[in-house]
Design a protein around this motif. Structure first.
Motif, mmCIF file in Angstrom:
data_model
loop_
_atom_site.group_PDB
_atom_site.id
_atom_site.type_symbol
_atom_site.label_atom_id
_atom_site.label_comp_id
_atom_site.label_asym_id
_atom_site.label_seq_id
_atom_site.Cartn_x
_atom_site.Cartn_y
_atom_site.Cartn_z
ATOM 1 N N ALA A 10 -32.599 3.234 23.773
ATOM 2 C CA ALA A 10 -33.112 2.509 24.935
ATOM 3 C C ALA A 10 -33.095 3.414 26.144
ATOM 4 N N LYS A 48 -40.707 -1.257 20.685
ATOM 5 C CA LYS A 48 -39.808 -0.235 20.170
ATOM 6 C C LYS A 48 -39.043 -0.757 18.972
ATOM 7 N N GLU A 86 -38.234 -4.649 14.203
ATOM 8 C CA GLU A 86 -37.221 -4.264 13.224
ATOM 9 C C GLU A 86 -37.786 -4.386 11.815
ATOM 10 N N LYS A 113 -35.733 -1.452 16.839
ATOM 11 C CA LYS A 113 -34.423 -1.841 17.312
ATOM 12 C C LYS A 113 -33.482 -0.652 17.344
ATOM 13 N N SER A 133 -39.148 -6.180 20.637
ATOM 14 C CA SER A 133 -38.234 -5.517 19.717
ATOM 15 C C SER A 133 -38.819 -5.608 18.312
#
Length: 547
Positions: A466, A460, A93, A462, A91
């Motif tokens: 998904a 990816k 961010e 955040k 993840s």
């Protein structure tokens, strides 16, 4: 780039990456030099637009691309330097309040694969239950084909229909003296005794003769597909137009030629080969389950919670789908909820088995060759029409995870075959019924299509949408491991877009293939709401309870 580890707990890791504005700006300058010769602007010759004007026109877009590529490179360097093996996609961010021109602070969180203990595979012992494809089994299948190809002869004048006869009729169905929609039809052929119609219908047709008019009374089943008719009494006014008796079923060369073959000998050989293949598949299923049981019993180690959750979600989606087809969906869902913890244990077991098989394959050089991969892609492409096939091939090339979904089941089978070769195997001949009973006694949850490919994990943002886990593609009742492929530290990762939201890619829509059931007689379209009964929903076997 500065890297600070902020979490190291069990299999969980978190890092803060700081990418300086200077580093980002240097990437912008490099990109300006690359694209400036191609930029066109009124008043300037091609390739002669000043760099400062190019920056003014395209600076924000270049800065955005530079930031994304810097973050991507930073994550790749992080994984390589720390020798990380991501369990699932990291993840990523970007810190709130970031403005173009500032230093970028990135938070990367992930779970890593555990150190899998060296699997004990030298003492594997398996029993192979075999069933011979005897002549009686082949003869029974030949007789089945012959019965399907039987000819119908007009019955003698005055003949009263009996079970086994074919009756042709026109009909009008009514509820409360009112004809209901879809309840009227003509020239419907019914072989008495097949049970194809709703209960009580065929029995009341016994004894009719050509030209008879008869009214029968039936009650639609409570689970009838037409809800407005379910559970209601109805009458059917029948007009009998023909009664036919079955000719003798003959097993000879003509049967083979009617099926497009040259001779009975060829048909018999093909049938025997198919039966042997089916029986070998049952034998393999039983052996594979016993093999996985031994591996599960001999190994216990921590597995990444995110992988367990992904596997559980996949199992749960399949169960929810199957519950909707039960006679009482609400009761099926309630039973699922009461066993939620058991299914989570199954998910954990499957992830652990997947990691074990991956470790065994990697340690022993098990690989899926490019030729095998090309064959898998070609086979999968056949499921699409000509228009979508090219899009599918492009999708597989552009989405490493999609390619991994094709690869993983074959990789698992190759590891299992390797373990079969290593195991000490004893053979025991049994009947088909005994083999099927042995499999059913261990009936487990079918493997999902979740594929875990560590070579191609995509970090990816955040905020990125998904992807949903694909529901299981088939109902094969094999208690398999989660599909997991070997990972190497520092494997290249495909691009991430942590600033702007990435558009979710979709595979081309799969064209549904309508297959005719070779053993069922087609029902005319106008009979959709007529007396044809709804097949009973087939209840899936309960999932194994993990130890």
């Amino acid at each position: 780039m500065q890297t600070v580890e902020t979490l190291n707990e069990g299999l969980k890791r978190a890092y803060t990456l700081t990418i300086t504005a200077k580093d980002i700006d240097s990437r912008v300058d490099a990109e300006l030099k690359r694209v400036a010769p191609t930029v066109k602007m009124p008043g300037f010759r091609p390739g002669k637009v000043p760099a400062n004007l190019v920056r003014k026109m395209h600076g924000d877009a270049l800065m955005q691309d530079a930031l994304n590529s810097s973050i991507q490179q930073g994550i790749q360097e992080l994984i390589a330097e720390q020798k990380l093996r991501p369990a699932l996609q990291p993840s990523v961010e970007l810190a709130e309040g970031f403005k173009l021109g500032d230093d970028a602070q990135i938070t990367v969180t992930l779970e890593v694969l555990p150190e899998v203990p060296t699997p004990a595979i030298d003492a594997l012992k398996l029993e192979r239950l075999t069933v011979p494809a005897d002549d009686a089994t082949v003869q029974a299948q030949l007789q089945k084909f012959a019965d399907q190809q039987k000819k119908w002869d007009d019955a003698a004048e005055g003949h009263e229909a009996q079970m086994g006869d074919l009756v042709v009729m026109d009909f009008v169905g009514k509820v409360g003296d009112v004809a209901f929609e879809g309840g009227t039809g003509s020239d419907m052929s019914v072989e008495l005794g097949t049970g194809r119609l709703i209960p009580g219908f065929e029995e009341q047709v016994v004894g009719v003769k050509v030209g008879d008019e008869r009214q029968i009374t039936v009650t639609f089943p409570e689970d009838y597909q037409a809800k407005e008719l379910a559970g209601k009494p109805a009458t059917f006014d029948l007009s009998i137009t023909a009664v036919k008796t079955a000719g003798e079923s003959v097993i000879d060369d003509s049967l083979a030629t009617s099926l497009g073959l040259e001779s009975l000998e060829q048909l018999t050989g093909l049938l025997k080969g198919q039966i042997e293949q089916e029986l070998n598949g049952l034998t393999r299923t039983h052996m594979k389950r016993k093999l996985l049981d031994q591996l599960a019993e001999g190994h216990d180690f921590e597995v990444p919670p995110s992988m367990v959750e992904a596997e559980f979600d996949q199992i749960w989606q399949q169960l929810q789908h199957e519950a909707t087809h039960e006679e009482d969906p609400a009761a099926a869902l309630a039973e699922m909820e009461s066993e939620r913890d058991d299914y989570r244990k199954i998910a954990e077991r499957r992830v652990r088995l997947g990691l074990l098989l991956s470790e065994i394959g990697q340690a022993n050089g098990v690989e899926v060759s490019q030729q095998e991969m090309n064959r898998l892609i070609a086979q999968a492409a056949q499921n699409y029409n000509n228009e979508d096939r090219q899009r599918f091939l492009q999708y597989i090339q552009q989405e490493p995870m999609a390619a991994a979904q094709l690869r993983a089941p074959l990789y698992e089978d190759k590891v299992v075959d390797f373990l079969f070769e290593k195991a000490e195997i004893s053979d025991r001949e049994v009947t088909r019924e005994e083999l099927e009973a042995a499999i059913e006694s261990e009936e487990g949850f079918s493997s999902g299509t979740h594929t875990h490919d560590h070579d191609n994990h995509k970090p990816k943002a955040k905020k990125a949408a998904a992807k949903k886990a694909k529901p299981a593609a088939d109902d094969a009742k094999e208690m398999e491991a989660a599909d997991i492929e070997p990972a190497a530290a520092g494997d290249d990762l495909v691009e991430a877009e942590p600033v702007k939201k990435a558009a979710t890619k979709k595979a081309p829509a799969k064209k549904a293939a309508a297959a005719a059931d070779a053993e069922a007689e087609a029902v005319p379209a106008e009979e959709a709401a007529a007396p044809v009964k709804k097949p009973a929903a087939k209840k899936k076997a309960a999932a194994d309870k993990a130890e």
